[in-house]
Motif scaffolding. Structure first.
Motif, PDB file in Angstrom:
ATOM      1  N   GLY A  58       0.833  -1.224   0.156  1.00  0.00           N
ATOM      2  CA  GLY A  58       0.070   0.019   0.144  1.00  0.00           C
ATOM      3  C   GLY A  58       0.739   1.194   0.099  1.00  0.00           C
ATOM      4  O   GLY A  58       0.310   2.201   0.610  1.00  0.00           O
ATOM      5  N   VAL A  59       1.939   1.310  -0.575  1.00  0.00           N
ATOM      6  CA  VAL A  59       2.790   2.567  -0.609  1.00  0.00           C
ATOM      7  C   VAL A  59       2.115   3.330  -1.948  1.00  0.00           C
ATOM      8  O   VAL A  59       1.864   2.841  -3.146  1.00  0.00           O
ATOM      9  CB  VAL A  59       4.201   2.459  -1.000  1.00  0.00           C
ATOM     10  N   LYS A  60       1.854   4.822  -1.799  1.00  0.00           N
ATOM     11  CA  LYS A  60       1.120   5.611  -2.608  1.00  0.00           C
ATOM     12  C   LYS A  60       2.173   5.955  -3.842  1.00  0.00           C
ATOM     13  O   LYS A  60       1.975   6.327  -5.111  1.00  0.00           O
ATOM     14  CB  LYS A  60       0.214   6.631  -2.092  1.00  0.00           C
ATOM     15  N   ALA A  61       3.407   6.440  -3.217  1.00  0.00           N
ATOM     16  CA  ALA A  61       4.402   6.874  -4.164  1.00  0.00           C
ATOM     17  C   ALA A  61       4.897   5.705  -5.257  1.00  0.00           C
ATOM     18  O   ALA A  61       4.674   4.583  -5.049  1.00  0.00           O
ATOM     19  CB  ALA A  61       5.693   7.353  -3.443  1.00  0.00           C
ATOM     20  N   GLU A  62       5.142   6.150  -6.410  1.00  0.00           N
ATOM     21  CA  GLU A  62       6.054   5.389  -7.506  1.00  0.00           C
ATOM     22  C   GLU A  62       7.467   5.016  -6.782  1.00  0.00           C
ATOM     23  O   GLU A  62       7.950   5.956  -6.191  1.00  0.00           O
ATOM     24  CB  GLU A  62       6.002   6.197  -8.575  1.00  0.00           C
ATOM     25  N   VAL A  63       7.688   3.772  -6.894  1.00  0.00           N
ATOM     26  CA  VAL A  63       8.876   3.461  -6.429  1.00  0.00           C
ATOM     27  C   VAL A  63       9.793   2.660  -7.593  1.00  0.00           C
ATOM     28  O   VAL A  63       9.221   2.082  -8.255  1.00  0.00           O
ATOM     29  CB  VAL A  63       8.685   2.482  -5.264  1.00  0.00           C
ATOM     30  N   ALA A  64      10.994   2.833  -7.457  1.00  0.00           N
ATOM     31  CA  ALA A  64      11.806   2.286  -8.631  1.00  0.00           C
ATOM     32  C   ALA A  64      13.386   1.843  -7.688  1.00  0.00           C
ATOM     33  O   ALA A  64      13.520   2.263  -6.755  1.00  0.00           O
ATOM     34  CB  ALA A  64      12.149   3.135  -9.531  1.00  0.00           C
ATOM     35  N   ILE A  65      13.870   0.973  -8.454  1.00  0.00           N
ATOM     36  CA  ILE A  65      15.192   0.470  -7.780  1.00  0.00           C
ATOM     37  C   ILE A  65      16.166   0.578  -8.837  1.00  0.00           C
ATOM     38  O   ILE A  65      16.084  -0.055  -9.794  1.00  0.00           O
ATOM     39  CB  ILE A  65      15.264  -0.755  -6.857  1.00  0.00           C
ATOM     40  N   CYS A  66      17.472   0.864  -8.685  1.00  0.00           N
ATOM     41  CA  CYS A  66      18.419   0.852  -9.638  1.00  0.00           C
ATOM     42  C   CYS A  66      19.644  -0.013  -9.079  1.00  0.00           C
ATOM     43  O   CYS A  66      20.545   0.310  -8.534  1.00  0.00           O
ATOM     44  CB  CYS A  66      18.843   2.286  -9.926  1.00  0.00           C
ATOM     45  N   PRO A  67      19.492  -1.336  -9.569  1.00  0.00           N
ATOM     46  CA  PRO A  67      20.615  -2.239  -8.707  1.00  0.00           C
ATOM     47  C   PRO A  67      21.823  -2.371  -9.897  1.00  0.00           C
ATOM     48  O   PRO A  67      21.717  -1.540 -10.970  1.00  0.00           O
ATOM     49  CB  PRO A  67      20.023  -3.588  -9.233  1.00  0.00           C
ATOM     50  N   PRO A  68      22.930  -2.836  -9.763  1.00  0.00           N
ATOM     51  CA  PRO A  68      24.121  -3.012 -10.347  1.00  0.00           C
ATOM     52  C   PRO A  68      23.484  -3.865 -11.532  1.00  0.00           C
ATOM     53  O   PRO A  68      22.801  -4.549 -11.669  1.00  0.00           O
ATOM     54  CB  PRO A  68      25.008  -3.652  -9.814  1.00  0.00           C
ATOM     55  N   PHE A  69      24.158  -3.488 -12.815  1.00  0.00           N
ATOM     56  CA  PHE A  69      23.753  -4.152 -14.092  1.00  0.00           C
ATOM     57  C   PHE A  69      23.617  -5.359 -13.915  1.00  0.00           C
ATOM     58  O   PHE A  69      22.573  -6.028 -14.369  1.00  0.00           O
ATOM     59  CB  PHE A  69      24.781  -3.626 -15.205  1.00  0.00           C
ATOM     60  N   ILE A  70      24.645  -6.172 -13.306  1.00  0.00           N
ATOM     61  CA  ILE A  70      24.484  -7.535 -13.527  1.00  0.00           C
ATOM     62  C   ILE A  70      23.161  -8.287 -12.710  1.00  0.00           C
ATOM     63  O   ILE A  70      23.064  -9.328 -12.811  1.00  0.00           O
ATOM     64  CB  ILE A  70      25.927  -8.085 -12.912  1.00  0.00           C
ATOM     65  N   LEU A  71      22.745  -7.384 -11.701  1.00  0.00           N
ATOM     66  CA  LEU A  71      21.635  -8.016 -10.862  1.00  0.00           C
ATOM     67  C   LEU A  71      20.276  -7.601 -11.515  1.00  0.00           C
ATOM     68  O   LEU A  71      19.311  -7.908 -10.902  1.00  0.00           O
ATOM     69  CB  LEU A  71      21.927  -7.503  -9.638  1.00  0.00           C
ATOM     70  N   ILE A  72      20.213  -6.751 -12.647  1.00  0.00           N
ATOM     71  CA  ILE A  72      19.293  -6.366 -12.913  1.00  0.00           C
ATOM     72  C   ILE A  72      18.147  -7.408 -13.584  1.00  0.00           C
ATOM     73  O   ILE A  72      16.775  -7.323 -13.278  1.00  0.00           O
ATOM     74  CB  ILE A  72      19.289  -5.253 -14.224  1.00  0.00           C
ATOM     75  N   PRO A  73      18.626  -8.343 -14.151  1.00  0.00           N
ATOM     76  CA  PRO A  73      17.679  -9.384 -14.687  1.00  0.00           C
ATOM     77  C   PRO A  73      17.095 -10.181 -13.348  1.00  0.00           C
ATOM     78  O   PRO A  73      15.766 -10.502 -13.483  1.00  0.00           O
ATOM     79  CB  PRO A  73      18.601 -10.634 -15.306  1.00  0.00           C
ATOM     80  N   PHE A  74      17.718 -10.320 -12.385  1.00  0.00           N
ATOM     81  CA  PHE A  74      17.102 -10.816 -11.235  1.00  0.00           C
ATOM     82  C   PHE A  74      16.000  -9.996 -10.597  1.00  0.00           C
ATOM     83  O   PHE A  74      14.949 -10.511 -10.305  1.00  0.00           O
ATOM     84  CB  PHE A  74      18.112 -11.011  -9.968  1.00  0.00           C
ATOM     85  N   ALA A  75      16.300  -8.481 -10.613  1.00  0.00           N
ATOM     86  CA  ALA A  75      15.291  -7.948 -10.099  1.00  0.00           C
ATOM     87  C   ALA A  75      13.934  -8.050 -11.182  1.00  0.00           C
ATOM     88  O   ALA A  75      12.802  -7.648 -10.616  1.00  0.00           O
ATOM     89  CB  ALA A  75      15.923  -6.312 -10.109  1.00  0.00           C
ATOM     90  N   ALA A  76      14.250  -7.859 -12.357  1.00  0.00           N
ATOM     91  CA  ALA A  76      13.105  -7.745 -13.227  1.00  0.00           C
ATOM     92  C   ALA A  76      12.301  -8.881 -13.238  1.00  0.00           C
ATOM     93  O   ALA A  76      10.968  -8.999 -13.290  1.00  0.00           O
ATOM     94  CB  ALA A  76      13.918  -7.741 -14.770  1.00  0.00           C
ATOM     95  N   GLU A  77      13.013 -10.139 -13.023  1.00  0.00           N
ATOM     96  CA  GLU A  77      12.211 -11.321 -12.703  1.00  0.00           C
ATOM     97  C   GLU A  77      11.332 -11.337 -11.556  1.00  0.00           C
ATOM     98  O   GLU A  77      10.113 -11.648 -11.621  1.00  0.00           O
ATOM     99  CB  GLU A  77      13.067 -12.556 -12.303  1.00  0.00           C
ATOM    100  N   THR A  78      11.978 -10.752 -10.474  1.00  0.00           N
ATOM    101  CA  THR A  78      11.012 -10.721  -9.181  1.00  0.00           C
ATOM    102  C   THR A  78      10.161  -9.676  -9.421  1.00  0.00           C
ATOM    103  O   THR A  78       8.941  -9.743  -8.806  1.00  0.00           O
ATOM    104  CB  THR A  78      11.969 -10.327  -7.749  1.00  0.00           C
ATOM    105  N   LEU A  79      10.235  -8.500 -10.027  1.00  0.00           N
ATOM    106  CA  LEU A  79       9.449  -7.330  -9.813  1.00  0.00           C
ATOM    107  C   LEU A  79       8.438  -7.288 -10.998  1.00  0.00           C
ATOM    108  O   LEU A  79       7.570  -6.455 -10.799  1.00  0.00           O
ATOM    109  CB  LEU A  79      10.358  -6.117 -10.012  1.00  0.00           C
ATOM    110  N   ALA A  80       8.640  -8.047 -11.859  1.00  0.00           N
ATOM    111  CA  ALA A  80       7.809  -8.099 -13.343  1.00  0.00           C
ATOM    112  C   ALA A  80       6.173  -8.255 -12.774  1.00  0.00           C
ATOM    113  O   ALA A  80       6.157  -9.051 -11.879  1.00  0.00           O
ATOM    114  CB  ALA A  80       7.865  -9.480 -14.218  1.00  0.00           C
TER     115      ALA A  80
END
Ligand code: PGA
Length: 252
Positions: A35-57
């Motif tokens: 229930g957070v109302k703000a838009e939230v984004a994370i910027c991990p190191p490049f190599i971790l982006i695929p993991f973040a993408a899988e989890t956050l899709a």
């Protein structure tokens, strides 16, 4: 006064293992989903982006890169391009972070090119600007910020700021525990918006200007409450899920 939708973006910098990032991304996803109302984004190191993408899709949390190449593809060993970030579902790319400017020789012209490269790939650039302590003490804060903004305006025009985010990050406040006071930050944010408003009122009124520099749960609310502060770019505190989520909630 109608404010823009708050954005809280985490900049992990060069931190995080696979295991740590799995735990952190999972916790942020659950916390924001609760229930957070703000838009939230994370910027991990490049190599971790695929993991973040899988989890956050499919979740409300967006993700982005901390940097990108000025080129689309080709013989640029060690670089990552905007189209590559887009291919992994990134929405954002940080450009011109003070650490890139200070340690990797990125000047305002290079940063302007990166801003354009991000937009060309369909990414929203988070353009970082900010003065060093010496520049603040010399009274040149506005001149430094104006120079960085003007380089992007000269290259891409005011309309480019319809699809961009600005982050004001005083270098002396980054990672130092020394936050700009809400009044100090607001003054520079108002200056930035005013400079854009002189070219286009509507674009200036819509662009989100984040504050970055030692933001934590305890100081976020007062910062985000200022008229021209539309959220935060969070370094150290974005590595701790509870602290990061308390910043996200402070934006409600
Ligand atoms: P900090 O970093 O929150 O650790 O001060 C901010 C940033 O560098 O984006």
């Amino acid at each position: 006064m109608s404010k823009r939708r708050t954005l809280v973006a985490g900049n992990w910098k060069m931190n995080g293992s696979r295991a740590e990032s799995a735990a952190l991304v999972g916790a942020v996803k659950r916390g924001v989903g609760a229930g957070v109302k703000a838009e939230v984004a994370i910027c991990p190191p490049f190599i971790l982006i695929p993991f973040a993408a899988e989890t956050l899709a499919g979740s409300p949390v967006a993700w982005g890169g901390q940097n990108l190449s000025i080129h689309k593809s080709g013989a640029y060993t060690g670089e990552i391009s905007g189209p590559m970030l887009r291919d992994f579902g990134c929405s954002y790319a940080i450009v011109g972070h003070s650490e890139r400017r200070a340690y990797y020789g990125e000047d305002d012209q290079v940063v302007a090119q990166k801003f354009g490269a991000a937009q060309a790939a369909g990414l929203i650039p988070i353009l970082c600007v900010g003065e060093t302590l010496a520049e603040r003490e010399a009274g040149t804060t506005e001149a430094v910020v104006a120079r960085s903004l003007d380089a992007v305006l000269a290259a891409h025009g005011i309309a480019a700021f319809k699809h961009a985010v600005i982050a004001y990050e005083p270098v002396w406040a980054i990672g130092t525990g020394k936050t700009a006071t809400p009044q100090q930050a607001q003054a520079v944010h108002a200056f930035i918006r005013g400079r854009l408003a002189a070219l286009d009122q509507a674009v200036a009124g819509g662009v989100r200007i984040l504050y970055g520099g030692s933001v934590k749960g305890a100081n976020a609310k007062e910062l985000f409450g200022q008229a021209d502060i539309d959220g935060g770019l969070i370094g150290g505190a974005s590595l701790n899920a509870e602290e990061f989520l308390s910043i996200c909630r402070a934006a409600d």
